[in-house]
Design a protein around this motif. Structure first.
Motif, short mmCIF file in Angstrom:
data_model
loop_
_atom_site.label_atom_id
_atom_site.label_comp_id
_atom_site.label_asym_id
_atom_site.label_seq_id
_atom_site.Cartn_x
_atom_site.Cartn_y
_atom_site.Cartn_z
N SER A 55 0.75 -1.23 0.37
CA SER A 55 -0.22 -0.04 0.07
C SER A 55 0.61 1.29 -0.40
CB SER A 55 -1.18 -0.20 1.28
OG SER A 55 -1.75 -1.20 1.02
N GLN A 58 1.96 3.31 -3.82
CA GLN A 58 1.68 4.24 -4.16
C GLN A 58 0.60 5.42 -3.39
OE1 GLN A 58 1.02 4.32 -7.17
NE2 GLN A 58 2.35 2.35 -7.36
N ASN A 63 3.68 9.36 -7.26
CA ASN A 63 3.83 9.71 -8.47
C ASN A 63 2.94 11.10 -8.25
OD1 ASN A 63 3.51 7.45 -10.24
ND2 ASN A 63 2.40 6.74 -8.51
N ASN A 188 -1.13 -2.74 -5.08
CA ASN A 188 -0.43 -1.88 -5.96
C ASN A 188 -0.84 -1.44 -6.81
OD1 ASN A 188 1.80 0.24 -6.97
ND2 ASN A 188 3.73 -2.33 -7.18
N TRP A 189 -1.70 -1.59 -7.87
CA TRP A 189 -2.47 -1.54 -9.55
C TRP A 189 -3.63 -0.53 -8.50
CZ3 TRP A 189 0.36 -0.02 -12.95
CH2 TRP A 189 1.70 -0.74 -13.55
N GLN A 191 -4.52 0.25 -5.82
CA GLN A 191 -4.17 1.79 -5.48
C GLN A 191 -4.03 3.19 -6.13
OE1 GLN A 191 -1.86 0.66 -1.56
NE2 GLN A 191 -4.09 0.33 -0.54
N LEU A 192 -3.22 3.13 -7.14
CA LEU A 192 -3.10 3.85 -7.74
C LEU A 192 -3.51 3.92 -8.89
CD1 LEU A 192 -0.62 5.06 -9.52
CD2 LEU A 192 -0.49 2.74 -10.93
N LEU A 195 -6.12 6.22 -6.42
CA LEU A 195 -5.07 7.63 -5.89
C LEU A 195 -5.15 8.50 -7.27
CD1 LEU A 195 -3.60 8.99 -4.21
CD2 LEU A 195 -1.48 8.25 -5.24
#
Length: 269
Positions: A55, A58, A63, A188-189, A191-192, A195
């Protein structure tokens, strides 16, 4: 022969013994699914640890820093036509930090790298919030913002970017590793994605102060990792698994003692 071909000449008996011990521990178990990963209480602490670290990849705002980097570089006086050279410098910084992580990860340890780099990143984001707020006040402030961005990116490469890759292999035995990598990628993806949807609205409301949200996440993550995530340096998978089981047993023992104390108090009453 296969081990020597992979790792070269040398004494690899410790690694071979670890593989044999792990093979005996799983006793021919089939690969577990993601549902099995969540249902099995024996690996609950490993799942919590992996979810926490994944978690943070991200939610620590890396980013977001890239989003602001272009404006910061322009404010520092870099011509728009030359920003691609700065972008190249950012990429080189990422490569160098990853190489540096390879040298430090076995010396400092995974846990130490994580909580120290999270602390440095929190300080960098906090100072970046200040410099972005004051970038029109003094001519040298934008240059400080550029330096802080590079410090943040290097800390990210040395810490979470390098540590997360081998983590599922180290804290899970073979039968759980495929499911652990699926959980890692999904966390990962997803939460990306979340966000990416929410950040434009956050940035619209808070401006440069949006970094304070990620500062809080970084500080909380550093504290949780320091107190609850075990160190995997120099330990076999079997030893790490046993350490997690001991932690799970201590938690159950504490809950049992609290339950007994409550029952005794109720009986006395």
């Amino acid at each position: 022969p296969a081990v020597k071909q992979l790792w070269g000449d040398g004494d690899h008996m410790a690694e071979i013994d670890d593989m044999v011990a792990e093979q005996e521990a799983i006793r021919g178990e089939k690969a577990k699914s993601v549902c099995d990963l969540f249902r099995d209480k024996a690996v609950r602490w490993q799942v919590i640890t992996l979810f926490l670290v994944s978690s943070c990849m991200q939610l620590i705002g890396v980013n977001v820093v890239y989003f602001y980097a272009y404006d910061v570089f322009i404010k520092a006086g870099i011509l728009p036509a030359q920003t691609h050279y700065v972008s190249l410098g950012v990429g080189i910084t990422e490569i160098l930090s990853t190489v540096l992580c390879g040298f430090l990860i076995e010396r400092a340890g995974r846990k130490t790298l994580l909580w120290t780099t999270y602390t440095v990143m929190a300080l960098a984001l906090g100072l970046l919030t200040v410099t972005l707020s004051l970038q029109d006040s003094f001519y040298w402030v934008p240059y400080c913002s550029v330096a802080l961005i590079f410090i943040f990116i290097m800390s990210f490469g040395v810490g979470p970017a390098g540590v997360l890759c081998p983590l599922p292999t180290e804290i899970f035995i073979q039968s759980y590793r495929p499911a652990a990598y699926v959980l890692n990628g999904a966390t990962n993806w997803s939460q990306l994605f979340i966000l990416g949807l929410l950040f434009p609205f956050i940035e619209m409301l808070l401006g440069p102060f949006c970094f304070l949200i990620f500062v809080v996440v970084l500080v909380i993550s550093a504290i949780l990792i320091y107190f609850f995530v075990p160190e995997t340096k120099g330990k076999s998978t079997s030893e790490i698994t046993e350490e997690f089981r001991t932690r799970q047993f201590k938690k159950k023992q504490h809950q049992t003692m609290e339950k007994n104390a409550t029952e005794e108090k109720t009986f006395c009453t």
